[in-house]
Design a protein around this motif. Sequence first.
Motif, short mmCIF file in Angstrom:
data_model
loop_
_atom_site.label_atom_id
_atom_site.label_comp_id
_atom_site.label_asym_id
_atom_site.label_seq_id
_atom_site.Cartn_x
_atom_site.Cartn_y
_atom_site.Cartn_z
N GLU A 45 0.77 -1.05 0.02
CA GLU A 45 0.05 -0.06 -0.27
C GLU A 45 0.73 1.23 0.15
O GLU A 45 0.58 2.35 -0.44
CB GLU A 45 -0.90 0.06 1.04
CG GLU A 45 -1.90 -1.11 1.04
CD GLU A 45 -3.05 -0.71 0.17
OE1 GLU A 45 -3.18 0.34 -0.23
OE2 GLU A 45 -3.93 -1.87 -0.16
N GLY A 46 2.01 1.17 0.50
CA GLY A 46 2.86 2.31 0.78
C GLY A 46 2.43 3.49 1.84
O GLY A 46 2.73 4.56 1.61
N HIS A 47 1.43 2.82 2.58
CA HIS A 47 0.92 3.80 3.39
C HIS A 47 0.39 3.08 4.81
O HIS A 47 -0.52 2.00 4.66
CB HIS A 47 -0.28 4.70 2.76
CG HIS A 47 -0.77 5.83 3.29
ND1 HIS A 47 -1.69 5.93 4.45
CD2 HIS A 47 -0.35 7.05 3.17
CE1 HIS A 47 -2.01 7.17 4.95
NE2 HIS A 47 -1.23 8.09 4.17
N ILE A 48 0.57 3.57 5.87
CA ILE A 48 -0.13 2.92 7.03
C ILE A 48 -1.42 2.91 7.03
O ILE A 48 -2.20 2.05 7.38
CB ILE A 48 0.73 3.73 8.30
CG1 ILE A 48 2.17 3.13 8.57
CG2 ILE A 48 -0.25 3.39 9.44
CD1 ILE A 48 2.29 1.66 9.22
N GLY A 49 -2.15 3.98 6.84
CA GLY A 49 -3.41 4.25 7.05
C GLY A 49 -4.24 3.34 5.93
O GLY A 49 -5.24 2.50 6.23
N ARG A 50 -3.86 3.27 4.76
CA ARG A 50 -4.35 2.47 3.50
C ARG A 50 -4.26 1.08 4.03
O ARG A 50 -5.26 -0.04 3.88
CB ARG A 50 -3.92 2.86 2.34
CG ARG A 50 -4.20 3.97 1.66
CD ARG A 50 -4.06 4.04 0.28
NE ARG A 50 -2.58 4.14 0.01
CZ ARG A 50 -1.90 5.10 -0.20
NH1 ARG A 50 -2.29 6.18 0.03
NH2 ARG A 50 -0.63 5.15 -0.51
N PRO A 94 -2.76 2.64 15.03
CA PRO A 94 -1.69 2.76 15.95
C PRO A 94 -1.00 1.20 16.23
O PRO A 94 0.14 1.03 16.05
CB PRO A 94 -2.49 3.23 17.27
CG PRO A 94 -3.36 4.11 16.68
CD PRO A 94 -3.93 3.51 15.28
N PRO A 95 -2.00 0.28 16.40
CA PRO A 95 -1.23 -1.25 16.53
C PRO A 95 -0.56 -1.75 15.02
O PRO A 95 0.51 -2.25 15.51
CB PRO A 95 -2.54 -2.11 16.70
CG PRO A 95 -3.68 -1.42 16.39
CD PRO A 95 -3.53 0.24 16.51
N LEU A 96 -0.98 -1.10 14.24
CA LEU A 96 -0.27 -1.52 12.79
C LEU A 96 1.02 -1.02 12.97
O LEU A 96 2.17 -1.62 12.62
CB LEU A 96 -0.77 -1.22 11.59
CG LEU A 96 -0.31 -1.44 10.30
CD1 LEU A 96 0.01 -2.64 10.23
CD2 LEU A 96 -1.12 -1.01 9.01
N THR A 97 1.24 0.54 13.32
CA THR A 97 2.64 1.04 13.31
C THR A 97 3.46 0.30 14.46
O THR A 97 4.45 0.36 14.33
CB THR A 97 2.28 2.49 13.74
OG1 THR A 97 1.31 3.35 12.83
CG2 THR A 97 3.61 3.20 13.92
N ARG A 98 2.72 -0.03 15.66
CA ARG A 98 3.66 -0.75 16.48
C ARG A 98 4.07 -2.04 15.95
O ARG A 98 5.30 -2.46 16.37
CB ARG A 98 2.69 -0.93 17.86
CG ARG A 98 2.34 0.29 18.73
CD ARG A 98 2.22 0.03 20.12
NE ARG A 98 0.66 -0.77 19.98
CZ ARG A 98 -0.56 -0.12 19.89
NH1 ARG A 98 -0.60 1.21 20.19
NH2 ARG A 98 -1.69 -0.97 19.93
N GLN A 99 3.41 -2.70 15.26
CA GLN A 99 3.81 -4.07 14.82
C GLN A 99 4.94 -3.76 13.78
O GLN A 99 5.99 -4.73 13.66
CB GLN A 99 2.56 -4.91 14.07
CG GLN A 99 1.52 -5.20 15.14
CD GLN A 99 2.00 -6.45 16.03
OE1 GLN A 99 2.75 -6.99 15.55
NE2 GLN A 99 1.28 -6.46 17.13
#
Length: 303
Positions: free
Chosen positions: A15-20, A30-35
Amino acid sequence: MDLRKLRYFISVAEEGHIGRAATALNISQPPLTRQIHQLEDELGVALFNRTPKGMEITEAGKIFLREAKNIFALVEQATERTQRAGTGQLGRLDVAIFGSGILDTIPRILLSFRQDYPDVKVVLHTMGKAAQIEALRQGRVTVAFNRILAPLPDITSELIRSEDIWVAVNTTTELGQKEEIDFNELQHQPMILFPSQGSPNFKDKVVNLCHQANYTPLVSHEVGDAVTGVSLVAGGFGVCVVPQSAAALKLAGVSYKPLVNLPKGAKVDLSCIYRSEDNSPLLQSFLEKVRQFKQSQATAESA
C-alpha cells in the motif's frame, strides 16, 4: 517474529501507506504502526523510510518483502499439501503384490487410483503371503493383494473377485486342440503346481479339487508363481491349472482352456488385505477405488 507481523509488513509495503494498509487489514492504525516498529527492532534494520506521502520501502525492506512473500507461499503450499494428505490425495502408498494377480485385476485398480490421485507415490513390492502379512504388521506396506487367506484377527480381508479356474496347455498337444477340457482329463497329465510356499495357497486348492474328483494329480514340478508355471508349459513339461486372469500372460506355444466338470467350489478368490486398525485417509482413498472396481465387475457380470 510471527506470520501476522509478516502479513502486516507485506500490506504496508504494497500500500505504501500505514492508513491504507490498516484499512485493508481491518485494524486501526496505531497497533499496525507498533507491529512494524517491533518487526524492524527484531531485524535490526529499517524496512521503511517515513515520508510525508507515506511509507517508502528501503532496499533492505525490498529484500525482506521478497522473502516474506516466499514464506507465505511456502505456508500456503504446506497447508494445501497437509489438507490433501489428510483427505488421502497426497503421500506414499506401499502396495504388496504377488504372481498371477498382477496380470489383470491389480494393474486395473492401480491405474484407476493413479488417474484420480496423481500426486500419490505408489510403490510396489513383490512378496509372498507370509512376507505380506509381516510387512503389513510392521507398517512397511499399507495394503496387499493375495489369494486364499486364512482369517487373522488383526488383518482385514476384502474380496475383490472370484475367478474361474482354467488350464494352460501346450498348443502342440492333443489338449491344445480342444475348446474346453474336462477336469478329469488332467489326472493322466504331468501337472505343474504353484506356488510352492505359503499354505494355504492355490496349489492346495488345485490338489483338493483333484481329490474331490477322486484322483491324485501327477505332479511334475512345484514352482513359485504362475509365470514360471506357464513357462514350463511352453517348454513341454506338462499342464498348469491357473486362475483365469493368468490367461493375460501370452507365451508362444501356450493356450488357455476353460475347464468343465469341476468339483463344487472351483473358484479362486482375489482379496485386498490391510491392517484392521489402519484408518489413514490414503488407505481409505485406495479402498474406495478397490470397491468401485468390485462393483463395476459385478455390474459387468450381471449384464
